[in-house]
Design a protein around this motif. Structure first.
Motif, mmCIF file in Angstrom:
data_model
loop_
_atom_site.group_PDB
_atom_site.id
_atom_site.type_symbol
_atom_site.label_atom_id
_atom_site.label_comp_id
_atom_site.label_asym_id
_atom_site.label_seq_id
_atom_site.Cartn_x
_atom_site.Cartn_y
_atom_site.Cartn_z
ATOM 1 N N PRO A 1 -5.583 8.718 0.550
ATOM 2 C CA PRO A 1 -6.042 9.038 1.352
ATOM 3 C C PRO A 1 -6.205 10.521 1.809
ATOM 4 O O PRO A 1 -5.211 11.334 0.953
ATOM 5 C CB PRO A 1 -5.717 9.063 2.371
ATOM 6 N N GLN A 2 -7.075 11.569 1.279
ATOM 7 C CA GLN A 2 -6.871 13.762 1.512
ATOM 8 C C GLN A 2 -7.482 13.547 2.514
ATOM 9 O O GLN A 2 -8.784 14.274 2.338
ATOM 10 C CB GLN A 2 -7.834 13.645 0.071
ATOM 11 N N ALA A 3 -6.733 15.154 2.952
ATOM 12 C CA ALA A 3 -7.194 15.503 4.004
ATOM 13 C C ALA A 3 -7.253 16.817 3.099
ATOM 14 O O ALA A 3 -8.075 17.857 3.906
ATOM 15 C CB ALA A 3 -6.049 15.832 5.129
ATOM 16 N N SER A 4 -7.011 17.307 2.195
ATOM 17 C CA SER A 4 -7.070 18.113 1.475
ATOM 18 C C SER A 4 -8.541 18.556 1.221
ATOM 19 O O SER A 4 -8.825 20.177 0.845
ATOM 20 C CB SER A 4 -6.090 18.015 -0.027
ATOM 21 N N THR B 1 7.432 6.265 -0.048
ATOM 22 C CA THR B 1 8.472 7.023 1.223
ATOM 23 C C THR B 1 8.627 6.282 2.378
ATOM 24 O O THR B 1 9.122 4.745 1.896
ATOM 25 C CB THR B 1 6.959 7.715 2.307
ATOM 26 N N TYR C 1 -7.489 19.670 11.055
ATOM 27 C CA TYR C 1 -6.717 18.502 10.951
ATOM 28 C C TYR C 1 -5.193 18.709 11.034
ATOM 29 O O TYR C 1 -4.662 17.348 12.073
ATOM 30 C CB TYR C 1 -7.004 17.801 9.747
ATOM 31 N N ARG D 1 -1.196 9.006 -6.891
ATOM 32 C CA ARG D 1 -1.998 9.716 -6.761
ATOM 33 C C ARG D 1 -1.594 10.062 -8.405
ATOM 34 O O ARG D 1 -2.252 10.982 -8.918
ATOM 35 C CB ARG D 1 -0.976 10.397 -6.782
ATOM 36 N N PHE E 1 9.391 15.563 2.794
ATOM 37 C CA PHE E 1 7.995 14.215 1.914
ATOM 38 C C PHE E 1 7.606 15.516 1.171
ATOM 39 O O PHE E 1 7.554 15.404 -0.548
ATOM 40 C CB PHE E 1 6.818 14.145 3.042
ATOM 41 N N ARG F 1 0.932 -1.597 -0.227
ATOM 42 C CA ARG F 1 -0.176 -0.242 0.023
ATOM 43 C C ARG F 1 1.067 1.117 -0.352
ATOM 44 O O ARG F 1 1.605 1.513 0.393
ATOM 45 C CB ARG F 1 -0.967 0.034 1.318
ATOM 46 N N SER G 1 0.038 6.199 -1.168
ATOM 47 C CA SER G 1 -0.544 6.633 -1.847
ATOM 48 C C SER G 1 -0.856 6.492 -3.493
ATOM 49 O O SER G 1 0.534 7.149 -3.591
ATOM 50 C CB SER G 1 -0.547 8.208 -0.980
ATOM 51 N N ASN H 1 -6.315 16.842 -6.342
ATOM 52 C CA ASN H 1 -7.138 16.513 -5.116
ATOM 53 C C ASN H 1 -8.598 16.921 -5.222
ATOM 54 O O ASN H 1 -8.974 15.828 -5.175
ATOM 55 C CB ASN H 1 -6.462 17.064 -3.836
ATOM 56 N N ARG I 1 10.167 4.790 6.471
ATOM 57 C CA ARG I 1 9.570 4.730 7.916
ATOM 58 C C ARG I 1 10.887 5.280 8.608
ATOM 59 O O ARG I 1 11.823 4.684 8.073
ATOM 60 C CB ARG I 1 9.333 3.670 7.736
HETATM 61 C C1 LIG Z 1 -4.908 11.387 7.260
HETATM 62 C C2 LIG Z 1 -4.871 10.782 5.651
HETATM 63 C C3 LIG Z 1 -4.682 12.870 4.813
HETATM 64 C C4 LIG Z 1 -3.747 12.985 3.373
HETATM 65 N N1 LIG Z 1 -4.220 13.941 3.009
HETATM 66 C C5 LIG Z 1 -3.721 14.389 1.782
HETATM 67 C C6 LIG Z 1 -4.376 14.720 0.580
HETATM 68 O O1 LIG Z 1 -4.711 15.604 0.808
HETATM 69 N N2 LIG Z 1 -3.050 14.482 -0.807
HETATM 70 C C7 LIG Z 1 -1.900 13.963 -1.078
HETATM 71 O O2 LIG Z 1 -2.010 13.817 -2.198
HETATM 72 N N3 LIG Z 1 -2.061 12.825 -0.061
HETATM 73 C C8 LIG Z 1 -2.542 12.571 1.695
HETATM 74 N N4 LIG Z 1 -2.399 12.228 2.052
HETATM 75 C C9 LIG Z 1 -1.167 10.958 1.990
HETATM 76 C C10 LIG Z 1 0.475 11.183 2.764
HETATM 77 O O3 LIG Z 1 1.285 12.144 2.227
HETATM 78 C C11 LIG Z 1 0.464 9.532 2.979
HETATM 79 O O4 LIG Z 1 0.363 8.751 3.557
HETATM 80 C C12 LIG Z 1 2.219 9.833 3.287
HETATM 81 O O5 LIG Z 1 3.079 10.901 2.942
HETATM 82 C C13 LIG Z 1 2.638 8.664 3.257
HETATM 83 O O6 LIG Z 1 2.969 8.381 2.528
HETATM 84 P P1 LIG Z 1 2.309 6.637 1.615
HETATM 85 O O7 LIG Z 1 0.813 6.563 1.577
HETATM 86 O O8 LIG Z 1 2.750 6.696 -0.087
HETATM 87 O O9 LIG Z 1 2.842 5.384 2.400
HETATM 88 C C14 LIG Z 1 -2.684 11.612 3.745
HETATM 89 C C15 LIG Z 1 -2.877 10.835 4.377
HETATM 90 C C16 LIG Z 1 -3.423 10.855 5.295
HETATM 91 C C17 LIG Z 1 -3.584 9.298 6.083
#
Ligand SMILES: Cc1cc2nc3c(=O)[nH]c(=O)nc-3n(C[C@H](O)[C@H](O)[C@H](O)COP(=O)(O)O)c2cc1C
Length: 250
Positions: A190-193, A233, A100, A35, A118, A31, A33, A144, A235
């Motif tokens: 996941p997207q908090a944006s 990414t 957030y 995009r 990052f 897993r 993220s 986003n 850890r």
């Molecule tokens: C709650 C949450 C919100 C996030 N919001 C965004 C976002 O709005 N846009 C984005 O590109 N990535 C977002 N991310 C992804 C993080 O940047 C990403 O999980 C982190 O850099 C670790 O990378 P990985 O998910 O590839 O392991 C979010 C992650 C989490 C957990």
């Protein structure tokens, strides 16, 4: 030696055999993220299956406080348009249901440095965007609001009561959903944006006031050829965050 030919292409995701056995470790390790997505639709039955798996998450006294709004097709296009309008300056659409993250200057170490690293990996190393080019960063950020081209956008909400545990429970649901997707050959971001425009989400999706908008999730089939999806990414090692108490040796 026999040559094995593959007729899969970069634009067509390999079908996931029903009987494919992937381990929990496999999905945790694979897993990440995503995009950039292929336009390949995700059947509603698949989305429902992933949601029912995610709902196996633990929650405080089995309260299951999470709710989701799933947007596809015209509904997703209309939501994206509304979010982009709000992002372009319509201030009344701006606002979050909960704080957030800190404001720009409010980050402390070690999170400030990790966040900067990052940002550099994403913008400079992956997208080739220079630090003095805020316009290009903004162009990426705007993606986003289209859920990065994923065919499915999900808005995750949770009950406002009791807030703290409901937020923890929603986090578990989010992680389970992302892992369930991975285990079935799909990917997520996941997207908090999107919650920067929670009034827009609330209006558009008729989210009641007693539901707190937690985050968005893009869901679909990753575009493996897209450079954005080559970002991985790192850890911190276990020793940096785990303290062991007790004297049992291996
Ligand atoms: C709650 C949450 C919100 C996030 N919001 C965004 C976002 O709005 N846009 C984005 O590109 N990535 C977002 N991310 C992804 C993080 O940047 C990403 O999980 C982190 O850099 C670790 O990378 P990985 O998910 O590839 O392991 C979010 C992650 C989490 C957990």
């Amino acid at each position: 030696m026999e040559t094995i030919r593959s007729n899969t292409t970069a634009t067509a995701p390999a079908p996931t055999p029903v009987a494919l056995r992937v381990t929990v470790e496999d999905v945790l390790r694979s897993r990440h993220s995503v995009r950039a997505f292929l336009p390949t639709p995700v059947p509603r039955s698949t989305v429902e299956r992933l949601l029912s798996l995610a709902a196996r998450s633990a929650s405080n006294s089995n309260c299951q406080p999470w709710q989701v709004h799933v947007v596809t097709g015209a509904a997703k296009r209309s939501l994206t348009a509304a979010l982009l309008r709000a992002h372009a300056g319509d201030d009344e659409g701006r606002g979050r249901d909960y704080p957030y993250q800190p404001e720009q200057d409010g980050w402390c170490e070690p999170f400030r440095s990790r966040r900067r690293r990052f940002g550099e990996s994403l913008y400079r190393d992956t997208l080739g965007i220079r630090a003095d080019d805020p316009g290009a960063r903004l162009d990426h950020h705007r993606r986003n609001y289209d859920f990065f081209g994923a065919p499915v956008g999900i808005v995750l909400t949770t009950s406002r009561h009791p807030l703290q545990s409901a937020l923890v429970d929603a986090g578990l649901f989010l992680q389970a959903l992302m892992l369930a997707a991975r285990g079935n050959g799909l990917d997520t971001c996941p997207q908090a944006s999107v919650i920067d425009f929670s009034p827009v989400l609330r209006r558009h999706l008729l989210i009641p006031d007693d539901q707190l908008i937690v985050c968005g999730v893009a869901l679909g089939y990753a575009d493996p050829a897209h450079p954005l999806n080559h970002l991985r990414t790192t850890r911190e090692p276990v020793g940096s965050f785990a303290t062991f108490h007790g004297d049992e040796a291996d």
